[in-house]
Design a protein around this motif. Structure first.
Motif, PDB file in Angstrom:
ATOM      1  N   THR A  28     -28.582  28.952 -48.873  1.00  0.00           N
ATOM      2  CA  THR A  28     -28.237  28.100 -47.736  1.00  0.00           C
ATOM      3  C   THR A  28     -29.391  28.076 -46.746  1.00  0.00           C
ATOM      4  O   THR A  28     -30.113  29.055 -46.580  1.00  0.00           O
ATOM      5  CB  THR A  28     -26.970  28.597 -47.013  1.00  0.00           C
ATOM      6  N   PHE A  29     -29.555  26.945 -46.115  1.00  0.00           N
ATOM      7  CA  PHE A  29     -30.523  26.771 -45.042  1.00  0.00           C
ATOM      8  C   PHE A  29     -29.731  26.650 -43.747  1.00  0.00           C
ATOM      9  O   PHE A  29     -28.944  25.722 -43.581  1.00  0.00           O
ATOM     10  CB  PHE A  29     -31.349  25.496 -45.257  1.00  0.00           C
ATOM     11  N   LEU A  30     -29.922  27.580 -42.840  1.00  0.00           N
ATOM     12  CA  LEU A  30     -29.171  27.598 -41.587  1.00  0.00           C
ATOM     13  C   LEU A  30     -29.986  26.966 -40.467  1.00  0.00           C
ATOM     14  O   LEU A  30     -31.209  27.127 -40.411  1.00  0.00           O
ATOM     15  CB  LEU A  30     -28.805  29.035 -41.214  1.00  0.00           C
ATOM     16  N   PRO A  31     -29.344  26.250 -39.550  1.00  0.00           N
ATOM     17  CA  PRO A  31     -30.079  25.684 -38.416  1.00  0.00           C
ATOM     18  C   PRO A  31     -30.488  26.783 -37.448  1.00  0.00           C
ATOM     19  O   PRO A  31     -29.851  27.836 -37.379  1.00  0.00           O
ATOM     20  CB  PRO A  31     -29.064  24.739 -37.777  1.00  0.00           C
ATOM     21  N   ASN A  32     -31.555  26.524 -36.726  1.00  0.00           N
ATOM     22  CA  ASN A  32     -32.062  27.478 -35.745  1.00  0.00           C
ATOM     23  C   ASN A  32     -31.257  27.309 -34.451  1.00  0.00           C
ATOM     24  O   ASN A  32     -31.603  26.508 -33.585  1.00  0.00           O
ATOM     25  CB  ASN A  32     -33.550  27.222 -35.509  1.00  0.00           C
ATOM     26  N   LEU A  33     -30.145  28.043 -34.334  1.00  0.00           N
ATOM     27  CA  LEU A  33     -29.258  27.907 -33.181  1.00  0.00           C
ATOM     28  C   LEU A  33     -29.626  28.900 -32.091  1.00  0.00           C
ATOM     29  O   LEU A  33     -29.944  30.064 -32.368  1.00  0.00           O
ATOM     30  CB  LEU A  33     -27.803  28.123 -33.597  1.00  0.00           C
ATOM     31  N   GLN A  34     -29.566  28.433 -30.869  1.00  0.00           N
ATOM     32  CA  GLN A  34     -29.871  29.256 -29.699  1.00  0.00           C
ATOM     33  C   GLN A  34     -28.735  29.117 -28.693  1.00  0.00           C
ATOM     34  O   GLN A  34     -28.163  28.039 -28.553  1.00  0.00           O
ATOM     35  CB  GLN A  34     -31.177  28.796 -29.040  1.00  0.00           C
ATOM     36  N   LYS A  45     -22.709  21.650 -12.341  1.00  0.00           N
ATOM     37  CA  LYS A  45     -22.380  22.959 -12.905  1.00  0.00           C
ATOM     38  C   LYS A  45     -23.218  23.192 -14.146  1.00  0.00           C
ATOM     39  O   LYS A  45     -23.769  22.257 -14.729  1.00  0.00           O
ATOM     40  CB  LYS A  45     -20.888  23.068 -13.222  1.00  0.00           C
ATOM     41  N   SER A  46     -23.325  24.451 -14.529  1.00  0.00           N
ATOM     42  CA  SER A  46     -24.078  24.798 -15.729  1.00  0.00           C
ATOM     43  C   SER A  46     -23.110  25.042 -16.876  1.00  0.00           C
ATOM     44  O   SER A  46     -21.997  25.521 -16.685  1.00  0.00           O
ATOM     45  CB  SER A  46     -24.945  26.028 -15.478  1.00  0.00           C
ATOM     46  N   ILE A  47     -23.545  24.706 -18.085  1.00  0.00           N
ATOM     47  CA  ILE A  47     -22.702  24.802 -19.265  1.00  0.00           C
ATOM     48  C   ILE A  47     -23.431  25.619 -20.318  1.00  0.00           C
ATOM     49  O   ILE A  47     -24.601  25.357 -20.617  1.00  0.00           O
ATOM     50  CB  ILE A  47     -22.387  23.390 -19.837  1.00  0.00           C
ATOM     51  N   LYS A  48     -22.748  26.629 -20.868  1.00  0.00           N
ATOM     52  CA  LYS A  48     -23.319  27.433 -21.937  1.00  0.00           C
ATOM     53  C   LYS A  48     -22.970  26.783 -23.272  1.00  0.00           C
ATOM     54  O   LYS A  48     -21.805  26.510 -23.548  1.00  0.00           O
ATOM     55  CB  LYS A  48     -22.763  28.863 -21.910  1.00  0.00           C
ATOM     56  N   LEU A  49     -23.983  26.528 -24.091  1.00  0.00           N
ATOM     57  CA  LEU A  49     -23.803  25.868 -25.377  1.00  0.00           C
ATOM     58  C   LEU A  49     -24.584  26.598 -26.455  1.00  0.00           C
ATOM     59  O   LEU A  49     -25.541  27.315 -26.170  1.00  0.00           O
ATOM     60  CB  LEU A  49     -24.299  24.417 -25.312  1.00  0.00           C
ATOM     61  N   ARG A  50     -24.169  26.378 -27.706  1.00  0.00           N
ATOM     62  CA  ARG A  50     -24.904  26.876 -28.859  1.00  0.00           C
ATOM     63  C   ARG A  50     -25.569  25.666 -29.511  1.00  0.00           C
ATOM     64  O   ARG A  50     -24.906  24.848 -30.136  1.00  0.00           O
ATOM     65  CB  ARG A  50     -23.959  27.565 -29.827  1.00  0.00           C
ATOM     66  N   VAL A  51     -26.880  25.553 -29.310  1.00  0.00           N
ATOM     67  CA  VAL A  51     -27.614  24.340 -29.627  1.00  0.00           C
ATOM     68  C   VAL A  51     -28.764  24.661 -30.572  1.00  0.00           C
ATOM     69  O   VAL A  51     -29.403  25.699 -30.451  1.00  0.00           O
ATOM     70  CB  VAL A  51     -28.171  23.705 -28.331  1.00  0.00           C
ATOM     71  N   SER A  52     -29.040  23.735 -31.498  1.00  0.00           N
ATOM     72  CA  SER A  52     -30.212  23.873 -32.356  1.00  0.00           C
ATOM     73  C   SER A  52     -31.459  23.564 -31.525  1.00  0.00           C
ATOM     74  O   SER A  52     -31.395  22.858 -30.513  1.00  0.00           O
ATOM     75  CB  SER A  52     -30.129  22.932 -33.550  1.00  0.00           C
ATOM     76  N   THR A  53     -32.591  24.071 -31.964  1.00  0.00           N
ATOM     77  CA  THR A  53     -33.830  23.813 -31.227  1.00  0.00           C
ATOM     78  C   THR A  53     -34.179  22.328 -31.280  1.00  0.00           C
ATOM     79  O   THR A  53     -34.716  21.782 -30.325  1.00  0.00           O
ATOM     80  CB  THR A  53     -34.985  24.645 -31.790  1.00  0.00           C
ATOM     81  N   HIS A  54     -33.838  21.663 -32.367  1.00  0.00           N
ATOM     82  CA  HIS A  54     -34.043  20.216 -32.469  1.00  0.00           C
ATOM     83  C   HIS A  54     -33.200  19.489 -31.422  1.00  0.00           C
ATOM     84  O   HIS A  54     -33.672  18.563 -30.760  1.00  0.00           O
ATOM     85  CB  HIS A  54     -33.676  19.741 -33.877  1.00  0.00           C
ATOM     86  N   GLY A  55     -31.952  19.911 -31.250  1.00  0.00           N
ATOM     87  CA  GLY A  55     -31.078  19.311 -30.254  1.00  0.00           C
ATOM     88  C   GLY A  55     -31.574  19.554 -28.842  1.00  0.00           C
ATOM     89  O   GLY A  55     -31.484  18.676 -27.979  1.00  0.00           O
ATOM     90  N   LEU A  56     -32.101  20.737 -28.610  1.00  0.00           N
ATOM     91  CA  LEU A  56     -32.623  21.069 -27.284  1.00  0.00           C
ATOM     92  C   LEU A  56     -33.827  20.196 -26.942  1.00  0.00           C
ATOM     93  O   LEU A  56     -33.937  19.684 -25.822  1.00  0.00           O
ATOM     94  CB  LEU A  56     -32.997  22.551 -27.240  1.00  0.00           C
ATOM     95  N   ARG A  57     -34.707  19.994 -27.909  1.00  0.00           N
ATOM     96  CA  ARG A  57     -35.861  19.121 -27.688  1.00  0.00           C
ATOM     97  C   ARG A  57     -35.405  17.686 -27.441  1.00  0.00           C
ATOM     98  O   ARG A  57     -35.989  16.973 -26.616  1.00  0.00           O
ATOM     99  CB  ARG A  57     -36.799  19.164 -28.886  1.00  0.00           C
ATOM    100  N   SER A  58     -34.377  17.256 -28.134  1.00  0.00           N
ATOM    101  CA  SER A  58     -33.871  15.898 -27.958  1.00  0.00           C
ATOM    102  C   SER A  58     -33.301  15.701 -26.558  1.00  0.00           C
ATOM    103  O   SER A  58     -33.514  14.661 -25.928  1.00  0.00           O
ATOM    104  CB  SER A  58     -32.801  15.593 -28.996  1.00  0.00           C
ATOM    105  N   VAL A  59     -32.572  16.699 -26.077  1.00  0.00           N
ATOM    106  CA  VAL A  59     -31.995  16.631 -24.718  1.00  0.00           C
ATOM    107  C   VAL A  59     -33.112  16.539 -23.692  1.00  0.00           C
ATOM    108  O   VAL A  59     -33.049  15.731 -22.758  1.00  0.00           O
ATOM    109  CB  VAL A  59     -31.095  17.857 -24.453  1.00  0.00           C
ATOM    110  N   GLU A  60     -34.158  17.340 -23.861  1.00  0.00           N
ATOM    111  CA  GLU A  60     -35.272  17.306 -22.913  1.00  0.00           C
ATOM    112  C   GLU A  60     -36.020  15.980 -22.987  1.00  0.00           C
ATOM    113  O   GLU A  60     -36.469  15.450 -21.975  1.00  0.00           O
ATOM    114  CB  GLU A  60     -36.223  18.469 -23.181  1.00  0.00           C
ATOM    115  N   HIS A  61     -36.135  15.410 -24.177  1.00  0.00           N
ATOM    116  CA  HIS A  61     -36.848  14.149 -24.357  1.00  0.00           C
ATOM    117  C   HIS A  61     -36.114  12.986 -23.678  1.00  0.00           C
ATOM    118  O   HIS A  61     -36.750  12.113 -23.079  1.00  0.00           O
ATOM    119  CB  HIS A  61     -37.019  13.857 -25.857  1.00  0.00           C
TER     120      HIS A  61
END
Length: 97
Positions: A28-34, A45-61
């Motif tokens: 299995t290939f697992l996503p890089n979750l942070q 407010k701030s929200i705690k999430l479990r996000v892939s690094t790809h998703g995090l880059r997309s949010v910042e973009h």
């Protein structure tokens, strides 16, 4: 806890390890979750999430969590984040009126 990004829906993939002798075994290939805390400007407010690094880059973009939620369809989001998107839409509708 499932290994799925709460923003993009990216999950595990299945493939093969291939040896020099061309033997194939499943893996299995697992996503890089942070675990990340993202700030919502309009909800203030701030929200705690479990996000892939790809998703995090997309949010910042795109320009932050609020912009990401408005542009993404609900079927990709986790139930918790979909609820957050509905709160965001309600807040935007009340400030526009």
């Amino acid at each position: 806890m499932s290994r799925v990004c709460e923003l993009t829906g990216k999950g595990r993939q299945v493939g093969n390890n291939v040896s020099h002798a061309n033997n194939k075994t499943k893996r299995t290939f697992l996503p890089n979750l942070q675990n990340v805390t993202l700030m919502s400007d309009s909800l203030e407010k701030s929200i705690k999430l479990r996000v892939s690094t790809h998703g995090l880059r997309s949010v910042e973009h795109v320009g932050g969590l609020d912009n990401w939620l408005t542009k993404t369809s609900e079927d990709k989001l986790s139930p918790r984040v979909a609820k957050l998107k509905r709160e965001l839409a309600k807040k935007a509708k009340s400030t526009a009126a």
